[in-house]
Design a protein around this motif. Sequence first.
Motif, PDB file in Angstrom:
ATOM      1  N   THR A   1       0.836  -1.292   0.001  1.00  0.00           N
ATOM      2  CA  THR A   1       0.133  -0.052  -0.159  1.00  0.00           C
ATOM      3  C   THR A   1       0.751   1.252   0.075  1.00  0.00           C
ATOM      4  O   THR A   1       0.635   2.211  -0.797  1.00  0.00           O
ATOM      5  CB  THR A   1      -1.048  -0.099   1.249  1.00  0.00           C
ATOM      6  OG1 THR A   1      -1.800  -1.087   1.067  1.00  0.00           O
ATOM      7  CG2 THR A   1      -1.509   1.306   1.328  1.00  0.00           C
ATOM      8  N   LEU A   2       1.758   1.300   0.817  1.00  0.00           N
ATOM      9  CA  LEU A   2       2.440   2.781   1.094  1.00  0.00           C
ATOM     10  C   LEU A   2       3.419   2.972  -0.108  1.00  0.00           C
ATOM     11  O   LEU A   2       3.639   3.978  -0.590  1.00  0.00           O
ATOM     12  CB  LEU A   2       3.229   2.497   2.561  1.00  0.00           C
ATOM     13  CG  LEU A   2       2.366   2.844   3.659  1.00  0.00           C
ATOM     14  CD1 LEU A   2       3.294   2.510   4.802  1.00  0.00           C
ATOM     15  CD2 LEU A   2       1.598   3.954   3.711  1.00  0.00           C
ATOM     16  N   TYR A   3       4.222   1.997  -0.689  1.00  0.00           N
ATOM     17  CA  TYR A   3       4.833   2.030  -1.700  1.00  0.00           C
ATOM     18  C   TYR A   3       4.207   2.454  -3.046  1.00  0.00           C
ATOM     19  O   TYR A   3       4.652   3.373  -3.887  1.00  0.00           O
ATOM     20  CB  TYR A   3       5.785   0.858  -1.919  1.00  0.00           C
ATOM     21  CG  TYR A   3       6.913   0.801  -1.055  1.00  0.00           C
ATOM     22  CD1 TYR A   3       8.014   1.754  -1.136  1.00  0.00           C
ATOM     23  CD2 TYR A   3       7.061  -0.203  -0.043  1.00  0.00           C
ATOM     24  CE1 TYR A   3       9.248   1.630  -0.482  1.00  0.00           C
ATOM     25  CE2 TYR A   3       8.204  -0.059   0.780  1.00  0.00           C
ATOM     26  CZ  TYR A   3       9.024   0.847   0.726  1.00  0.00           C
ATOM     27  OH  TYR A   3      10.441   0.774   1.406  1.00  0.00           O
ATOM     28  N   LEU A   4       2.896   1.835  -3.243  1.00  0.00           N
ATOM     29  CA  LEU A   4       2.123   2.262  -4.368  1.00  0.00           C
ATOM     30  C   LEU A   4       1.682   3.755  -4.151  1.00  0.00           C
ATOM     31  O   LEU A   4       1.863   4.435  -5.139  1.00  0.00           O
ATOM     32  CB  LEU A   4       0.965   1.315  -4.088  1.00  0.00           C
ATOM     33  CG  LEU A   4      -0.151   1.418  -5.466  1.00  0.00           C
ATOM     34  CD1 LEU A   4      -1.099   0.131  -5.606  1.00  0.00           C
ATOM     35  CD2 LEU A   4      -1.285   2.634  -5.016  1.00  0.00           C
ATOM     36  N   LEU A   5       1.331   4.234  -3.106  1.00  0.00           N
ATOM     37  CA  LEU A   5       1.038   5.559  -2.798  1.00  0.00           C
ATOM     38  C   LEU A   5       2.125   6.518  -3.012  1.00  0.00           C
ATOM     39  O   LEU A   5       1.885   7.523  -3.705  1.00  0.00           O
ATOM     40  CB  LEU A   5       0.119   5.851  -1.495  1.00  0.00           C
ATOM     41  CG  LEU A   5      -1.082   5.102  -1.332  1.00  0.00           C
ATOM     42  CD1 LEU A   5      -1.449   5.124   0.172  1.00  0.00           C
ATOM     43  CD2 LEU A   5      -2.063   5.686  -2.368  1.00  0.00           C
ATOM     44  N   SER A   6       3.378   6.144  -2.365  1.00  0.00           N
ATOM     45  CA  SER A   6       4.467   6.891  -2.547  1.00  0.00           C
ATOM     46  C   SER A   6       4.761   7.195  -4.248  1.00  0.00           C
ATOM     47  O   SER A   6       5.246   8.322  -4.294  1.00  0.00           O
ATOM     48  CB  SER A   6       5.472   6.338  -1.615  1.00  0.00           C
ATOM     49  OG  SER A   6       5.809   4.961  -2.299  1.00  0.00           O
TER      50      SER A   6
ATOM     51  N   ALA B   1      -6.185  10.471   3.794  1.00  0.00           N
ATOM     52  CA  ALA B   1      -7.484   9.846   3.343  1.00  0.00           C
ATOM     53  C   ALA B   1      -6.866   8.314   2.128  1.00  0.00           C
ATOM     54  O   ALA B   1      -7.802   7.567   2.200  1.00  0.00           O
ATOM     55  CB  ALA B   1      -8.228  10.963   2.453  1.00  0.00           C
ATOM     56  N   TYR B   2      -5.866   8.865   1.528  1.00  0.00           N
ATOM     57  CA  TYR B   2      -5.462   7.820   0.528  1.00  0.00           C
ATOM     58  C   TYR B   2      -5.135   6.486   1.147  1.00  0.00           C
ATOM     59  O   TYR B   2      -5.398   5.426   0.824  1.00  0.00           O
ATOM     60  CB  TYR B   2      -4.313   8.581  -0.098  1.00  0.00           C
ATOM     61  CG  TYR B   2      -4.899   8.922  -1.633  1.00  0.00           C
ATOM     62  CD1 TYR B   2      -4.845   8.021  -2.534  1.00  0.00           C
ATOM     63  CD2 TYR B   2      -5.444  10.198  -1.846  1.00  0.00           C
ATOM     64  CE1 TYR B   2      -5.335   8.721  -4.110  1.00  0.00           C
ATOM     65  CE2 TYR B   2      -5.754  10.665  -2.966  1.00  0.00           C
ATOM     66  CZ  TYR B   2      -5.844  10.053  -3.977  1.00  0.00           C
ATOM     67  OH  TYR B   2      -6.189  10.416  -5.320  1.00  0.00           O
TER      68      TYR B   2
ATOM     69  N   ILE C   1       5.220  11.909   3.133  1.00  0.00           N
ATOM     70  CA  ILE C   1       4.688  11.245   4.018  1.00  0.00           C
ATOM     71  C   ILE C   1       4.880   9.856   3.844  1.00  0.00           C
ATOM     72  O   ILE C   1       5.003   9.055   4.701  1.00  0.00           O
ATOM     73  CB  ILE C   1       3.373  11.789   4.223  1.00  0.00           C
ATOM     74  CG1 ILE C   1       3.577  13.222   4.919  1.00  0.00           C
ATOM     75  CG2 ILE C   1       2.802  11.051   5.375  1.00  0.00           C
ATOM     76  CD1 ILE C   1       2.310  13.849   4.889  1.00  0.00           C
ATOM     77  N   THR C   2       4.258   9.249   2.811  1.00  0.00           N
ATOM     78  CA  THR C   2       4.170   7.796   2.305  1.00  0.00           C
ATOM     79  C   THR C   2       5.573   7.327   1.919  1.00  0.00           C
ATOM     80  O   THR C   2       5.634   6.211   2.476  1.00  0.00           O
ATOM     81  CB  THR C   2       3.412   7.620   0.966  1.00  0.00           C
ATOM     82  OG1 THR C   2       3.719   8.740  -0.009  1.00  0.00           O
ATOM     83  CG2 THR C   2       1.685   8.210   1.485  1.00  0.00           C
TER      84      THR C   2
END
Length: 304
Positions: free
Chosen positions: A38-43, A82-83, A191-192
């Motif tokens: 999740t976090l790598y996808l968003l970053s 939110a994401y 942040i991500t």
Amino acid sequence: MVLEKKNPGLGRLALIATTLIWGTSFVVQKNTLDSISTLYLLSIRFTVAAVFLLLLGIKSIKKIDREYIKGGVIMGVLLSAAYIVQTYGLVYTTPGKNAFLTASYCVITPFLFWIFKKQRPDKYNFIAAVLCILGVGLISIDSNLSINKGDALTLMCGIFYALHIMAIDRHAEGKNPALLTAVQFGTAAVITWVLALCFEPFPTSVPTSAMFSLGYLSIVCTGVCYLLQTFGQKNTPATQASILLTLEAVFGTLVSVIFYHEKMDIRLVIGFAVMFVSVLISETKLSFLKHRDRREHGKEYIAK
């Protein structure tokens, strides 16, 4: 002086294209989560989107000052929150439910303005809130009167999106939209990235299909949709634009049913319908019906 000529037809088409693309993002993101956390996808998504929008506003980059940074950082913190909860929610729920429950922010926003800015919601907001609660119950609450983790996280993301809208209302006036959005996406990217490096293992291999999906989510679903939405809203009456933008959840569910093979029972269909009506009422206050009534009365008057 030459006035800019509006093109309502193209404007509406741009907004429909925007909501359709956003609708596909739920399934694309769900499938991509099988390959990257999740976090790598968003970053990655935030980083690419920030660069894209920064290049879009490169001629005005000197305008970035303390106010841009302050507003962009606040918006970026709320947007990343939110994401993050929305995407973690997507891990545990279906794309269709994720799409409709996310749309709850449209109903939540007026009540946050009431809490923080003393702007009392009108009767349409209260009606929409009751319908929204009913829709959430039909979609998420099971026979044991409990709600699964994914749906709960998605509802939480609706609160963060509503807070994000409040931040936009406070900080966006008089700013270059591309630059301000680039700052907020840059903040969300930082942040991500920090969270990803601290809490998730670095992806050692990412399939080619996932790379294409990341590019689609970052450039098309963010950058291109930003341009389409801006053009569409400039060329479409506000009431029509509000109605068209509510189609995101509908398209998200249709794409999920067709490509993700999401199972739909009668209770879920009714829940989605009730949620859609609640968002439609909150966004438009049924003004499109009032306009139609006025047109019909006008025709009757002419006929007489």
